[in-house]
Design a protein around this motif. Structure first.
Motif, PDB file in Angstrom:
ATOM      1  N   UNK A 205       3.152  -8.594   8.690  1.00  0.00           N
ATOM      2  CA  UNK A 205       4.563  -8.430   9.039  1.00  0.00           C
ATOM      3  C   UNK A 205       5.264  -7.460   8.087  1.00  0.00           C
ATOM      4  N   UNK A 206       5.052  -7.629   6.794  1.00  0.00           N
ATOM      5  CA  UNK A 206       5.678  -6.734   5.807  1.00  0.00           C
ATOM      6  C   UNK A 206       5.150  -5.313   5.968  1.00  0.00           C
ATOM      7  N   UNK A 207       3.854  -5.185   6.221  1.00  0.00           N
ATOM      8  CA  UNK A 207       3.265  -3.868   6.402  1.00  0.00           C
ATOM      9  C   UNK A 207       3.791  -3.208   7.669  1.00  0.00           C
ATOM     10  N   UNK A 208       3.930  -3.976   8.734  1.00  0.00           N
ATOM     11  CA  UNK A 208       4.465  -3.438   9.983  1.00  0.00           C
ATOM     12  C   UNK A 208       5.871  -2.890   9.764  1.00  0.00           C
ATOM     13  N   UNK A 209       6.679  -3.639   9.051  1.00  0.00           N
ATOM     14  CA  UNK A 209       8.041  -3.188   8.765  1.00  0.00           C
ATOM     15  C   UNK A 209       8.020  -1.896   7.942  1.00  0.00           C
ATOM     16  N   UNK A 210       7.162  -1.843   6.945  1.00  0.00           N
ATOM     17  CA  UNK A 210       7.064  -0.665   6.081  1.00  0.00           C
ATOM     18  C   UNK A 210       6.590   0.566   6.844  1.00  0.00           C
TER      19      UNK A 210
ATOM     20  N   UNK B  44      -1.016   5.569   6.921  1.00  0.00           N
ATOM     21  CA  UNK B  44      -1.409   6.138   5.620  1.00  0.00           C
ATOM     22  C   UNK B  44      -0.196   6.265   4.701  1.00  0.00           C
ATOM     23  N   UNK B  45       0.915   6.710   5.237  1.00  0.00           N
ATOM     24  CA  UNK B  45       2.131   6.841   4.426  1.00  0.00           C
ATOM     25  C   UNK B  45       2.585   5.483   3.905  1.00  0.00           C
ATOM     26  N   UNK B  46       2.556   4.466   4.760  1.00  0.00           N
ATOM     27  CA  UNK B  46       2.979   3.126   4.351  1.00  0.00           C
ATOM     28  C   UNK B  46       2.027   2.533   3.312  1.00  0.00           C
ATOM     29  N   UNK B  47       0.744   2.897   3.404  1.00  0.00           N
ATOM     30  CA  UNK B  47      -0.242   2.425   2.432  1.00  0.00           C
ATOM     31  C   UNK B  47      -0.244   3.274   1.157  1.00  0.00           C
ATOM     32  N   UNK B  48       0.505   4.382   1.205  1.00  0.00           N
ATOM     33  CA  UNK B  48       0.615   5.295   0.066  1.00  0.00           C
ATOM     34  C   UNK B  48      -0.744   5.858  -0.332  1.00  0.00           C
TER      35      UNK B  48
END
Length: 75
Positions: free
Chosen positions: A23-28, A55-59
């Motif tokens: 959920x947090x990753x989806x939002x990010x 990829x951007x959200x995972x940095x």
């Protein structure tokens, strides 16, 4: 190599390294939680623009999502 499995495994691995729930990753990432879940379960193919969002959200660099970690470890 099963590219969908490699991608799914890497998304989950990097997400967990960041300590993010789906959920947090989806939002990010700006994507829906069920979409992230389906990707991690290898139930969805993914468009290139969404690959970049992930990829951007995972940095991380995008290409890292396509490297087969198991194969690298076993070589």
């Amino acid at each position: 190599m099963d590219i969908i499995k490699v991608f799914a495994d890497n998304v989950k691995k990097y997400r967990l390294v960041l300590g993010l729930s789906q959920e947090a990753f989806a939002e990010k990432s700006g994507l829906h939680r069920t979409y992230i879940s389906a990707i991690e379960r290898q139930k969805r193919s993914i468009a290139l623009d969404n690959v970049q969002k992930i990829a951007d959200a995972l940095e991380i660099e995008t290409h890292l999502l396509f490297i087969d970690g198991e194969k690298t470890l076993n070589e």
